[in-house]
Design an enzyme around this catalytic site. Structure first.
Site, PDB file in Angstrom:
ATOM      1  N   SER A 112       0.796  -1.221   0.000  1.00  0.00           N
ATOM      2  CA  SER A 112       0.000   0.000   0.000  1.00  0.00           C
ATOM      3  C   SER A 112       0.835   1.280   0.000  1.00  0.00           C
ATOM      4  O   SER A 112       0.370   2.310  -0.470  1.00  0.00           O
ATOM      5  CB  SER A 112      -0.956   0.000   1.195  1.00  0.00           C
ATOM      6  N   LYS A 115     -11.831   1.213  -1.878  1.00  0.00           N
ATOM      7  CA  LYS A 115     -10.786   1.731  -2.765  1.00  0.00           C
ATOM      8  C   LYS A 115     -11.302   1.725  -4.204  1.00  0.00           C
ATOM      9  O   LYS A 115     -12.166   2.514  -4.540  1.00  0.00           O
ATOM     10  CB  LYS A 115      -9.503   0.954  -2.518  1.00  0.00           C
ATOM     11  N   HIS A 121      -5.380  -3.129  -2.867  1.00  0.00           N
ATOM     12  CA  HIS A 121      -4.990  -2.205  -3.933  1.00  0.00           C
ATOM     13  C   HIS A 121      -4.890  -2.868  -5.309  1.00  0.00           C
ATOM     14  O   HIS A 121      -4.479  -2.221  -6.267  1.00  0.00           O
ATOM     15  CB  HIS A 121      -3.666  -1.514  -3.579  1.00  0.00           C
TER      16      HIS A 121
HETATM   17  C1  LIG Z   1      -7.061   0.285   3.211  1.00  0.00           C
HETATM   18  C2  LIG Z   1      -6.441  -1.013   3.554  1.00  0.00           C
HETATM   19  C3  LIG Z   1      -7.000  -1.846   4.523  1.00  0.00           C
HETATM   20  C4  LIG Z   1      -8.127  -1.411   5.401  1.00  0.00           C
HETATM   21  O1  LIG Z   1      -9.328  -1.353   4.713  1.00  0.00           O
HETATM   22  P1  LIG Z   1     -10.490  -0.390   5.273  1.00  0.00           P
HETATM   23  O2  LIG Z   1     -11.710  -0.888   4.619  1.00  0.00           O
HETATM   24  O3  LIG Z   1     -10.111   0.989   4.890  1.00  0.00           O
HETATM   25  O4  LIG Z   1     -10.522  -0.571   6.764  1.00  0.00           O
HETATM   26  C5  LIG Z   1      -6.440  -3.093   4.698  1.00  0.00           C
HETATM   27  N1  LIG Z   1      -5.361  -3.483   3.989  1.00  0.00           N
HETATM   28  C6  LIG Z   1      -4.779  -2.689   3.072  1.00  0.00           C
HETATM   29  C7  LIG Z   1      -3.580  -3.179   2.319  1.00  0.00           C
HETATM   30  C8  LIG Z   1      -5.286  -1.426   2.840  1.00  0.00           C
HETATM   31  O5  LIG Z   1      -4.695  -0.619   1.962  1.00  0.00           O
END
Ligand SMILES: *Cc1c(COP(=O)(O)O)cnc(C)c1O
Length: 392
Positions: A179, A239, A207
Site C-alpha cells: 500500500s 478503494k 490495492h
Molecule cells: C485500506 C487497507 C486496509 C483497510 O481497509 P479499510 O476498509 O479501509 O478498513 C487493509 N489493507 C490494506 C492493504 C489497505 O490498503
C-alpha cells in the site's frame, strides 16, 4: 488523581518538532479528481478511488434507491438481524468475481484482517508477515496470540528460513500490492513456499482488486491463482470499488469458520444495506468498463516516463501507487505543502506508517485524471522538490 494530560501534550510537541504530527484536511465536496479545500479547487493525487467510482452516478443512484427500500441502518450484527438480501447478493457476486466458493462481508478492511487472522491462528500456531504489510495485518497477527514473525520485504528465502521446524498451524500473510510502495508481492513464490511447508496463505488485495487483472479480478486473477493456491483472499470495497467495507473470500469451510469465530464479524453492526447495493452497482462497472483500467495504466506510464526524465526517484511499481521517496519527514511535509499551494493534493507519508528515513510523497492515480493533470503535477513536483532542496 488524574494529572491532566501534560505528558500527552509533551508527546505531541515532540511529534510536531520531528515533522511527524498528523492532521486532517476538511474536504467539502464529493471525492473526485477535483476536491474543495478551504474554498479552493485542488487536484487530488492521493485518493484510493482508482477507478473514479466513489461518486459515479450509477453507484449514487443504486444507493438512493436502496435507501428507499432498506432505510439507512442495518440495525444489528449479521448474526442477529442485520444480514439483508442486499448483503447476501453482494457476497454471492463477490465470490463469483473472485472465483471463490464463498465471500463474507466485513464492515471494514481493518476488521476483516483482524478477525480473519485471529480466527485462523492462536496460541501454539505461528503467523508470518511481510515487514511492509498493512497495519491491520500486523495488528491481526499480534492480536491472534500466535508466534509472530516478520520476514524481510518480499524475501521468500527469509520466509522459508522462518518456516522451518515450526509446530502448529502456519499462516503466511502478505499485502498483494503493497500500500505504501506500490510493488507486487512475489505471489507465485509465496504459493509454492506455502504449499511446500503446508502453511495457509492469506493475501490482502486492497490495492489490486478492481485495478489489476482482466475484468479487475485483482492480483490473484492476474497471476491465475485459484482458491487452492491462495486459500484466504481479502479485498476492500472502499478503494477501487468506490464504496465502503471489505470481504474475505475462500472455501465454504473458511467462511463458515469465520462466521463462527471472527470476533470483528460477530460483534459489530453490519454495513448499511444501501452500501451493499451501491457496491453491487460499482462491481458491474468494474467488470464491464475495462477502459478505466486501460486509461489508468496510460496515466501511470506517462507519469513514470516524465518523472524519469526529471530524475525523480521512482519505486519499482507498475500500480496506481507511485511513491517518491524523499527520506526526511520535515522535507517531505514541506514539499507536500508546496504542492498544495500550487493546487495539488499529494499526501506526505511518514514513519511509523513507513520505515524510518523513508518518508515519501504517495502519488496515486485515478481513471478520472487526464494526461494534462499528470503533466501539470510533474511540473509542480519538479519545482516543489527543487525549492525544498534550497536550490531555487
Ligand atoms: C485500506 C487497507 C486496509 C483497510 O481497509 P479499510 O476498509 O479501509 O478498513 C487493509 N489493507 C490494506 C492493504 C489497505 O490498503
Amino acid at each position: 488523581m488524574a494529572q491532566g494530560f501534560s505528558k500527552l501534550a509533551d508527546n505531541l510537541a515532540v511529534l510536531a518538532a520531528q515533522g511527524l504530527y498528523r492532521s486532517r484536511r476538511i474536504i467539502d465536496a464529493p471525492q473526485g479528481i477535483h476536491v474543495q479545500l478551504e474554498g479552493k479547487t485542488i487536484i487530488n493525487f492521493c485518493s484510493n478511488d482508482y477507478l473514479g467510482l466513489a461518486n459515479h452516478p450509477a453507484v449514487v443512484l443504486a444507493f438512493k434507491q436502496a435507501v428507499d427500500r432498506y432505510g439507512i441502518g442495518s440495525g444489528s450484527a449479521h448474526l442477529i438481524c442485520g444480514h439483508s438480501t442486499a448483503h447476501h447478493q453482494l457476497e454471492e457476486e463477490l465470490a463469483a468475481f473472485t472465483g471463490r466458493e464463498r465471500a463474507l462481508l466485513f464492515s471494514t478492511g481493518y476488521q476483516a484482517n483482524l478477525g480473519a487472522i485471529a480466527a485462523l491462528v492462536g496460541r501454539g500456531d505461528a503467523v508470518f508477515e511481510d515487514r511492509l504489510n498493512h497495519a491491520s495485518l500486523l495488528d491481526g497477527g499480534l492480536l491472534s496470540g500466535a508466534r509472530f514473525k516478520r520476514y524481510a520485504h518480499a524475501d521468500v528465502a527469509d520466509l522459508a528460513h522462518h518456516l522451518t521446524n515450526v509446530a502448529g498451524n502456519k499462516l503466511i500473510v502478505s499485502d498483494g500490492v503493497f500500500s505504501m510502495d506500490g510493488d507486487f508481492a512475489p505471489l507465485k513464490n509465496l504459493v509454492d513456499i506455502a504449499k511446500h511447508h503446508e502453511a495457509w496463505l492469506m493475501i490482502d488485495d486492497a490495492h489490486g482488486l478492481g485495478v489489476i487483472g482482466a475484468q479487475g479480478g485483482g492480483l490473484l486473477a492476474h497471476y491465475g491463482l485459484s482458491q487452492a493456491d491462495v486459500p484466504v483472499l481479502m479485498g476492500t470495497l472502499g478503494k477501487a470499488l468506490g464504496t465502503f467495507g471489505a470481504f474475505i473470500a475462500g472455501s465454504e469451510v473458511l467462511i463458515e469458520t469465520l462466521i463462527q469465530k471472527a470476533r470483528t464479524y460477530i460483534y459489530t453492526t453490519a454495513l448499511p444495506p444501501a452500501i451493499a447495493e451501491a457496491t453491487r452497482a460499482s462491481l458491474k462497472i468494474v467488470i464491464t468498463e475495462s477502459w478505466r483500467r486501460d486509461k489508468l495504466n496510460q496515466l501511470i506510464a506517462r507519469f513514470r516516463l516524465g518523472a524519469g526524465q526529471l530524475g525523480l526517484a521512482l519505486m519499482p511499481s507498475v500500480s496506481a501507487i507511485q511513491p517518491i521517496v524523499i527520506g526526511d519527514s520535515q522535507k517531505t511535509v514541506a514539499i507536500s505543502q508546496a504542492l498544495l499551494d500550487a493546487g495539488f493534493l499529494v499526501s506526505a507519508i511518514r514513519p511509523p506508517t513507513v520505515p524510518q528515513g523513508s518518508a515519501r510523497l504517495r502519488v496515486t492515480f485515478s481513471a478520472g485524471h487526464e494526461a494534462q493533470h499528470v503533466d501539470c503535477l510533474l511540473d509542480a513536483l519538479a519545482k516543489a522538490i527543487l525549492s525544498a532542496e534550497g536550490r531555487v
